[in-house]
Design a protein around this motif. Structure first.
Motif, PDB file in Angstrom:
ATOM      1  N   VAL A   1       0.855  -1.181   0.000  1.00  0.00           N
ATOM      2  CA  VAL A   1       0.000   0.000   0.000  1.00  0.00           C
ATOM      3  C   VAL A   1       0.890   1.229   0.000  1.00  0.00           C
ATOM      4  O   VAL A   1       1.655   1.454   0.942  1.00  0.00           O
ATOM      5  CB  VAL A   1      -0.948   0.023   1.210  1.00  0.00           C
ATOM      6  N   GLY A   2       0.800   1.996  -1.063  1.00  0.00           N
ATOM      7  CA  GLY A   2       1.599   3.211  -1.172  1.00  0.00           C
ATOM      8  C   GLY A   2       0.956   4.373  -0.435  1.00  0.00           C
ATOM      9  O   GLY A   2      -0.270   4.487  -0.373  1.00  0.00           O
ATOM     10  N   PHE A   3       1.813   5.250   0.131  1.00  0.00           N
ATOM     11  CA  PHE A   3       1.312   6.468   0.764  1.00  0.00           C
ATOM     12  C   PHE A   3       2.392   7.536   0.678  1.00  0.00           C
ATOM     13  O   PHE A   3       3.567   7.236   0.486  1.00  0.00           O
ATOM     14  CB  PHE A   3       0.886   6.219   2.216  1.00  0.00           C
ATOM     15  N   PHE A   4       1.975   8.775   0.799  1.00  0.00           N
ATOM     16  CA  PHE A   4       2.885   9.903   0.651  1.00  0.00           C
ATOM     17  C   PHE A   4       3.428  10.341   2.004  1.00  0.00           C
ATOM     18  O   PHE A   4       2.841  10.073   3.045  1.00  0.00           O
ATOM     19  CB  PHE A   4       2.175  11.078  -0.021  1.00  0.00           C
ATOM     20  N   SER A   5       4.543  11.029   1.954  1.00  0.00           N
ATOM     21  CA  SER A   5       5.119  11.611   3.161  1.00  0.00           C
ATOM     22  C   SER A   5       5.602  13.019   2.828  1.00  0.00           C
ATOM     23  O   SER A   5       6.410  13.190   1.913  1.00  0.00           O
ATOM     24  CB  SER A   5       6.288  10.762   3.666  1.00  0.00           C
ATOM     25  N   PRO A   6       5.074  14.053   3.527  1.00  0.00           N
ATOM     26  CA  PRO A   6       4.161  13.934   4.668  1.00  0.00           C
ATOM     27  C   PRO A   6       2.722  13.715   4.230  1.00  0.00           C
ATOM     28  O   PRO A   6       2.327  14.082   3.132  1.00  0.00           O
ATOM     29  CB  PRO A   6       4.308  15.289   5.364  1.00  0.00           C
TER      30      PRO A   6
ATOM     31  N   PHE B   1       3.464   9.605 -10.450  1.00  0.00           N
ATOM     32  CA  PHE B   1       2.595   8.718  -9.693  1.00  0.00           C
ATOM     33  C   PHE B   1       2.485   7.347 -10.370  1.00  0.00           C
ATOM     34  O   PHE B   1       2.554   6.306  -9.714  1.00  0.00           O
ATOM     35  CB  PHE B   1       1.207   9.349  -9.552  1.00  0.00           C
ATOM     36  N   GLU B   2       2.335   7.344 -11.671  1.00  0.00           N
ATOM     37  CA  GLU B   2       2.249   6.072 -12.405  1.00  0.00           C
ATOM     38  C   GLU B   2       3.570   5.321 -12.332  1.00  0.00           C
ATOM     39  O   GLU B   2       3.594   4.093 -12.172  1.00  0.00           O
ATOM     40  CB  GLU B   2       1.852   6.325 -13.851  1.00  0.00           C
ATOM     41  N   PHE B   3       4.687   6.049 -12.450  1.00  0.00           N
ATOM     42  CA  PHE B   3       6.013   5.425 -12.367  1.00  0.00           C
ATOM     43  C   PHE B   3       6.203   4.748 -11.011  1.00  0.00           C
ATOM     44  O   PHE B   3       6.646   3.596 -10.931  1.00  0.00           O
ATOM     45  CB  PHE B   3       7.089   6.494 -12.592  1.00  0.00           C
ATOM     46  N   GLU B   4       5.855   5.446  -9.936  1.00  0.00           N
ATOM     47  CA  GLU B   4       6.016   4.899  -8.594  1.00  0.00           C
ATOM     48  C   GLU B   4       5.079   3.706  -8.370  1.00  0.00           C
ATOM     49  O   GLU B   4       5.473   2.678  -7.805  1.00  0.00           O
ATOM     50  CB  GLU B   4       5.713   5.979  -7.546  1.00  0.00           C
TER      51      GLU B   4
ATOM     52  N   ARG C   1       6.665  -0.345  -8.576  1.00  0.00           N
ATOM     53  CA  ARG C   1       6.804  -1.080  -7.318  1.00  0.00           C
ATOM     54  C   ARG C   1       5.806  -2.228  -7.186  1.00  0.00           C
ATOM     55  O   ARG C   1       5.828  -2.967  -6.211  1.00  0.00           O
ATOM     56  CB  ARG C   1       6.582  -0.137  -6.135  1.00  0.00           C
ATOM     57  N   GLY C   2       4.886  -2.342  -8.128  1.00  0.00           N
ATOM     58  CA  GLY C   2       3.857  -3.360  -8.005  1.00  0.00           C
ATOM     59  C   GLY C   2       2.880  -3.059  -6.885  1.00  0.00           C
ATOM     60  O   GLY C   2       2.427  -3.955  -6.169  1.00  0.00           O
ATOM     61  N   ILE C   3       2.527  -1.776  -6.753  1.00  0.00           N
ATOM     62  CA  ILE C   3       1.632  -1.339  -5.682  1.00  0.00           C
ATOM     63  C   ILE C   3       0.217  -1.867  -5.937  1.00  0.00           C
ATOM     64  O   ILE C   3      -0.288  -1.817  -7.062  1.00  0.00           O
ATOM     65  CB  ILE C   3       1.617   0.194  -5.596  1.00  0.00           C
ATOM     66  N   GLY C   4      -0.435  -2.358  -4.880  1.00  0.00           N
ATOM     67  CA  GLY C   4      -1.800  -2.850  -5.018  1.00  0.00           C
ATOM     68  C   GLY C   4      -2.848  -1.836  -4.628  1.00  0.00           C
ATOM     69  O   GLY C   4      -3.992  -1.908  -5.074  1.00  0.00           O
ATOM     70  N   ALA C   5      -2.482  -0.872  -3.775  1.00  0.00           N
ATOM     71  CA  ALA C   5      -3.411   0.169  -3.334  1.00  0.00           C
ATOM     72  C   ALA C   5      -2.601   1.395  -2.937  1.00  0.00           C
ATOM     73  O   ALA C   5      -1.443   1.290  -2.536  1.00  0.00           O
ATOM     74  CB  ALA C   5      -4.264  -0.310  -2.162  1.00  0.00           C
ATOM     75  N   VAL C   6      -3.223   2.559  -3.060  1.00  0.00           N
ATOM     76  CA  VAL C   6      -2.591   3.821  -2.669  1.00  0.00           C
ATOM     77  C   VAL C   6      -3.562   4.575  -1.763  1.00  0.00           C
ATOM     78  O   VAL C   6      -4.750   4.705  -2.072  1.00  0.00           O
ATOM     79  CB  VAL C   6      -2.235   4.693  -3.882  1.00  0.00           C
ATOM     80  N   LEU C   7      -3.050   5.069  -0.652  1.00  0.00           N
ATOM     81  CA  LEU C   7      -3.839   5.832   0.312  1.00  0.00           C
ATOM     82  C   LEU C   7      -3.324   7.259   0.347  1.00  0.00           C
ATOM     83  O   LEU C   7      -2.132   7.492   0.565  1.00  0.00           O
ATOM     84  CB  LEU C   7      -3.728   5.185   1.694  1.00  0.00           C
ATOM     85  N   LEU C   8      -4.203   8.241   0.121  1.00  0.00           N
ATOM     86  CA  LEU C   8      -3.781   9.638   0.187  1.00  0.00           C
ATOM     87  C   LEU C   8      -4.934  10.536   0.559  1.00  0.00           C
ATOM     88  O   LEU C   8      -6.106  10.204   0.330  1.00  0.00           O
ATOM     89  CB  LEU C   8      -3.176  10.098  -1.135  1.00  0.00           C
ATOM     90  N   SER C   9      -4.612  11.677   1.148  1.00  0.00           N
ATOM     91  CA  SER C   9      -5.620  12.687   1.456  1.00  0.00           C
ATOM     92  C   SER C   9      -5.584  13.760   0.380  1.00  0.00           C
ATOM     93  O   SER C   9      -4.529  14.117  -0.129  1.00  0.00           O
ATOM     94  CB  SER C   9      -5.360  13.308   2.831  1.00  0.00           C
ATOM     95  N   ASN C  10      -6.767  14.263   0.034  1.00  0.00           N
ATOM     96  CA  ASN C  10      -6.871  15.310  -0.983  1.00  0.00           C
ATOM     97  C   ASN C  10      -8.042  16.233  -0.641  1.00  0.00           C
ATOM     98  O   ASN C  10      -9.188  15.795  -0.691  1.00  0.00           O
ATOM     99  CB  ASN C  10      -7.071  14.700  -2.365  1.00  0.00           C
TER     100      ASN C  10
END
Length: 217
Positions: A72-77, A112-115, A119-128
């Protein structure tokens, strides 16, 4: 317009509600999204697309609980509760998205697509908009984020608790009863093709957007 600060609950209503929330409330949530973001589109939200939860953290935890083994991908901060939610389940491997361009606060759709794919990410969690930076993904960029998730079958978990916090929209009518004159809001719901198939999960609540802290739903 004036606001009511009183709430009367009949004794017969003080009982356990269905796990997904009462149907009437779920219908209203579906109508809200269809009215603001999906007018004229064939695919419309219904109560079956809505789940009422006791707060944002509980909603995110429930989503994490249904994910299979995946990164699960997520951003920092980003919102500090994400790290906690991502660390509760052994099936989930958290993966931090790093900005190669440290001078750009918002990650471009191409990056975003490259990352995500690399990495074979299955889900991404982010606030917008992002909590705590306030950076916003909107317009064509948000459309591309949704399209990338759709094409690569990646679950995009959008925390939209602050989606009403925009102050750069057009001037509004002075008529408080003009329901066609909504202030600017941003949601991924506008760019979803099929609400039953696209892998986009929206998390929203009363505490921030409706200025009702303590209302856990």
């Amino acid at each position: 317009p004036s606001r009511s600060f009183e709430l009367s609950i009949a004794p017969d209503d003080v009982e356990y509600a269905p796990n997904v929330g009462i149907r009437e409330l779920r219908d209203k949530v579906a109508t809200y999204y269809n009215t603001l973001y999906r007018q004229g589109m064939d695919s419309q939200y219904t109560a079956d697309n809505v789940c009422i939860v006791p707060g944002g953290r509980a909603g995110l935890t429930r989503i994490m609980a249904i994910l299979a083994n995946c990164q699960v991908g997520f951003f920092s901060p980003d919102y500090t509760a994400y790290e906690q939610a991502l660390g509760l389940f052994q099936r989930i491997t958290p993966s931090v998205f790093l900005h190669r361009d440290t001078n750009e606060a918002v990650m471009s759709p191409e990056e975003f697509e490259f990352e995500t794919v690399g990495r074979g990410i299955g889900a991404v969690l982010l606030s917008n908009p992002a909590n705590p930076t306030g950076q916003s993904i909107e317009g064509d960029a948000l459309r591309e984020y949704v399209d990338i998730a759709r094409r690569h079958e990646v679950a995009l978990i959008m925390d939209e608790f602050y989606s009403h916090y925009y102050y750069d929209g057009p001037e509004r009518s002075d008529d408080p009863d003009d329901e066609s004159d909504w202030p600017k809001t941003v949601s991924s719901a506008r760019y979803i093709d099929d609400v039953n198939k696209d892998p986009i999960l929206l998390v929203n609540g009363l505490t921030k957007n409706w200025r009702a802290p303590g209302f856990r739903c």
